[in-house]
Design a protein around this motif. Structure first.
Motif, short mmCIF file in Angstrom:
data_model
loop_
_atom_site.label_atom_id
_atom_site.label_comp_id
_atom_site.label_asym_id
_atom_site.label_seq_id
_atom_site.Cartn_x
_atom_site.Cartn_y
_atom_site.Cartn_z
N SER A 1 0.87 -1.17 0.00
CA SER A 1 0.00 0.00 0.00
C SER A 1 0.90 1.22 0.00
N VAL A 2 0.82 2.02 -1.05
CA VAL A 2 1.77 3.12 -1.26
C VAL A 2 1.03 4.45 -1.23
N LEU A 3 1.60 5.41 -0.49
CA LEU A 3 1.10 6.79 -0.49
C LEU A 3 2.06 7.63 -1.31
N LEU A 4 1.53 8.25 -2.38
CA LEU A 4 2.34 9.10 -3.24
C LEU A 4 1.91 10.55 -3.06
N THR B 1 -2.29 5.50 -3.17
CA THR B 1 -3.14 6.61 -2.74
C THR B 1 -2.40 7.90 -3.03
N LEU B 2 -3.10 8.90 -3.57
CA LEU B 2 -2.46 10.14 -4.00
C LEU B 2 -2.73 11.27 -3.02
N GLY B 3 -1.74 12.17 -2.88
CA GLY B 3 -1.89 13.38 -2.08
C GLY B 3 -1.18 14.53 -2.77
N ALA B 4 -1.87 15.68 -2.89
CA ALA B 4 -1.32 16.80 -3.66
C ALA B 4 -0.41 17.70 -2.84
N SER C 1 -2.52 0.56 7.25
CA SER C 1 -1.30 1.37 7.29
C SER C 1 -0.65 1.36 5.92
N PHE C 2 0.11 2.39 5.65
CA PHE C 2 0.87 2.46 4.41
C PHE C 2 2.20 1.73 4.59
N ASP C 3 2.58 0.97 3.58
CA ASP C 3 3.88 0.30 3.61
C ASP C 3 5.00 1.21 3.13
N VAL C 4 4.69 2.02 2.12
CA VAL C 4 5.69 2.92 1.53
C VAL C 4 5.06 4.29 1.32
#
Length: 787
Positions: free
Chosen positions: A655-658, A681-684, A702-705
């Motif tokens: 699960s990746v948060l970019l 998942t994207l965040g600006a 939880s996010f892994d990366v």
């Protein structure tokens, strides 16, 4: 009259005037008479170069009582016995005003600015200001109170030595003080203190310090500016290169793939220009260091030649490389810097070559004690360089043809950076050239072998031992070596080196690959560079090789020396006509060497009878594979057109948060992560990254990366990473791998980040391979947050 004589005369006059007040001052004459020795002592005590220059211009402060010198003499008890007229005049006192005072108290007051202040001046005569007599009396009584038996204590120095700022009737002035004993009849009778006005020298020093500070500030501002501009250019460049890489992973026709590669090549060239500017800034600041890692020199050179081949092809010239097969091993080196040096030298050769081509050669010099010496040579058949300009072109922003009408572009930084990087790695570039005869850039480096290195992966810069480039490199001829003599002669003639340095005659190494021993290979080529290099590679593999032209094909194929395979360069003539001639009298297997632009001809070439093909520039392993195919009479084969394939799904889905404020970068990052089989998942901006993290934690996940851009509005990536760490720590959650995405090249950026905040750093333009490697390492646990 000399300056020394004038100084002696002035000193004598001062002493005679002082005799009126105190006959004991006759001892001063002895000091003046022996002044020659004191002069030399004082001159050697100068502390700065600028002081020596100043003394050379106006005279040394030790050369006697000049007209503006402060001279104070005292006896062995520490009482002032006389002063020069300049001393009392410049301090606003009448002659003899300081006689009898305690020298220590006088020195402390003078250094503290209490003996004379501007407010003491009375303007009875504006042309000759003098001190208020009541102020004089008060200071005199204060000084006398410091004599033995009195309780007044003075804070400050009790001697006048060094540079001291003093208030005078002319305003604040700087004086350089020195002391010397007064010797009379062989015994010391007192001390003489001399103060030379150095206000002008101090002003020069202050100006120089100001200039230095301004220069340092300007250099720092330039570095910040370059870093800022680099960041702004890298951001759109990240989208260009990233999207091009993604596009090449989709099904494309050969023509579309050629266009995509052209876009990618242009983007890489722009990126190289940016890197050159930043590297030049780092070199100026002395902040460039080596990052050593296990490196394949063969891969570096072959990848580089493949990258630069389109530029050479556009100019209609050749670009090829030869690497000693004994160098096909890992060494400890900085691959980025080695590649950069070769890129700059080869790019320079392509730019200044209109006919012929550019060759890159790597030869092993020696291997001992766990290290290997490598000779690098980059030759071209270009315009050449006059001897008078050969050192100039290594300067910053220098051009081989300077002036507004120059026919070749560029910043003039490539060779300057290449030389500095080579020196950083322990070598130096040697240039041999002459107008109209091309240029040869050579250097030698030593690399630790990876098997013998105990510090693999170390980030500490290592200074590699320097080595001079040998003028000749001869080796004995092995008994098993045959053929290729004509090829080597042709290669030497193609470059026409000015110094007539003989090419090395290679001995077959016992460890070399001899897979084609006893095989006869005919190479048909008119190429001045690629043809001879093909010969050398096959020669290294043990083959008996002959180089021929089209008109000699029949004679070579059906003669007494009948080849086992034929390799034809399509540039030597019409390849369809050539294969038709060969098939008229022989069934010998034939392969074809083509350029990337000739790929559409492959079906027709196969139908005509060619059994394999190679695309220039030729890689050593591809050449061996094609020759093996020809010798085995296999199917039409070689570097087949790449087929876009979907990657296999990962064993562990992350699960990746970019987080990035650029829409193109978000689109690119999302495509790369999803293509690797992970959820994203994207965040600006940083605030949205915090919201996404809180939402994920609230749902029990939880996010892994976390891929975090550093420069964003609302909240930057550094602060967002801190808050994400703190938010997860408060809930006793598992910390993710947080990787910084940045185009910021300033080292201060990393310095702002506390240890352990980021687990990895990915530079923009983001390379898909780097991101894939990070995700794979995170999934396998090879990269994890060190909590």
């Amino acid at each position: 009259m000399t300056a020394a004589a004038l100084a002696l005369t002035a000193a004598t006059g001062t002493v005679l005037v002082s005799l009126v007040a105190s006959p004991s001052l006759l001892v001063g004459i002895a000091a003046v008479a022996g002044g020659g020795a004191l002069f030399e002592i004082g001159r050697r005590s100068a502390r700065r170069d600028i002081g020596r220059l100043y003394d050379a211009a106006v005279g040394s402060a030790e050369e006697g009582d000049g007209f503006g010198d402060l001279v104070i003499r005292c006896d062995t008890a520490g009482r002032i016995t006389s002063t020069s007229p300049a001393t009392t005049a410049r301090l606003g006192q009448p002659p003899g005003a300081f006689v009898g005072l305690d020298y220590s108290a006088f020195a402390a007051d003078l250094a503290a600015g209490e003996l004379f202040e501007p407010s003491d001046i009375v303007s009875h005569d504006v042309r000759r200001p003098r001190a208020d007599p009541w102020q004089q009396l008060r200071r005199r009584l204060t000084a006398l109170a410091a004599l033995p038996g009195h309780a007044v204590v003075h804070q400050g120095p009790n001697r006048l030595v060094g540079d001291i700022r003093i208030e005078t009737v002319d305003g604040p002035r700087w004086f350089s003080f020195s002391e010397a004993p007064i010797v009379e009849d062989g015994r010391i009778t007192g001390t003489r203190t001399l103060g030379r006005d150095i206000t002008e020298r101090k002003a020069i020093e202050a100006a120089l310090e100001k200039t230095r500070d301004e220069a340092e500030a300007a250099s720092a501002a330039k570095s910040r500016f370059l870093a800022m501009v680099s960041h702004e250019i890298r951001t759109p460049l990240n989208g260009i290169l990233g999207m091009t890489a993604l596009m090449q992973k989709t099904p494309l026709s050969a023509e579309q793939r050629t266009y995509a590669r052209a876009v990618e090549t242009s983007g890489e060239a722009l990126l190289t220009l940016i890197e050159d500017l930043l590297d030049f800034s780092k070199i100026e600041a002395g902040r460039l260091s080596l990052q050593l890692e296990p490196t394949s020199l063969v891969a570096i050179v072959e990848d580089l030649v493949e990258l630069m081949a389109p530029r050479a092809e556009m100019k209609g010239i050749e670009l090829a490389a030869y690497i000693d097969p004994r160098l096909d091993r890992l060494v400890l080196a900085d691959p980025t810097r080695v590649r950069q040096v070769l890129f700059n030298l080869a790019g320079n050769g392509i730019k200044f070559t209109a006919e012929g081509g550019v060759a890159i050669e790597l030869q092993m010099m020696e291997a001992a004690e766990g290290a290997v010496g490598v000779s690098f040579l980059v030759r071209d058949t270009g315009i050449g360089i006059a001897e008078a300009d050969q050192q100039r072109i290594f300067g910053e922003f220098e051009q081989a043809d300077p002036g507004p009408a120059r026919s070749h572009g560029g910043t003039g930084l490539g060779l300057a950076i290449a030389r500095e990087l080579t020196r950083l790695m322990g070598g130096d570039i040697r240039l041999v050239s002459a107008p109209g005869e091309g240029a040869s850039f050579g250097f030698a480096l030593h690399f630790p072998l990876i098997e013998a290195s105990a510090s693999i992966g170390s980030d500490a810069p290592v200074q590699l031992p320097p080595h001079e480039v040998a003028d000749t490199a001869e080796a004995p001829v092995s008994d098993g070596v045959v053929g290729a003599r004509a090829a080597l002669a042709l290669l030497a003639a193609s470059f026409a080196a000015k110094d007539e340095t003989p090419l090395p005659v290679l001995a077959a190494s016992p460890s070399a690959d001899r897979r084609f021993a006893g095989r006869r290979i005919l190479v048909v080529s008119h190429a001045l560079i690629e043809g001879p290099f093909l010969i050398r590679r096959l020669f290294d593999a043990g083959a008996d090789v002959t180089l021929a032209t089209q008109k000699d094909i029949e004679q070579e194929v059906v003669g007494s020396w009948q080849p086992d395979a034929v390799l034809i360069d399509a540039a030597a003539g019409d390849p369809l006509a050539v294969i038709e001639r060969i098939r008229a009298f022989s069934t010998t297997p034939v392969g074809i060497l083509i350029s990337a632009a000739e790929r559409p001809m492959l079906p027709e070439l196969q139908a005509a009878g060619y059994g394999a093909y190679l695309v220039k520039p030729v890689r050593a392993r591809s050449l061996s594979a094609v020759i093996e195919t020809l010798l085995g009479h296999g199917q039409f084969a070689a570097a087949a057109e790449p087929i876009a394939m979907e990657p296999a799904p990962p064993e562990h889905r992350l699960s990746v948060l970019l987080c990035d404020d650029n829409e193109i970068n978000l689109l690119l990052g999302r495509a790369l992560v999803e293509r690797a089989g992970h959820a994203v998942t994207l965040g600006a901006d940083g605030q949205k990254a915090l919201t996404a993290t809180a939402t994920m934690l609230a749902s029990g996940g939880s996010f892994d990366v976390v891929l975090m851009d550093l420069h964003m509005p609302e909240m930057d990536g550094i602060e967002a990473a801190r808050r994400i760490r703190a938010m997860i720590a408060d809930r006793d959650g598992r910390q993710p791998v947080i990787a910084a995405l940045t185009a910021d090249a300033l080292p201060e950026t990393r310095a702002r980040c506390e240890e352990g905040l980021f687990d990895a750093w990915l530079s923009k333009p983001l390379r898909p391979a780097d991101l894939e490697t990070l995700l794979e390492a995170s999934a396998s646990g090879a990269v994890a947050h060190a909590s």
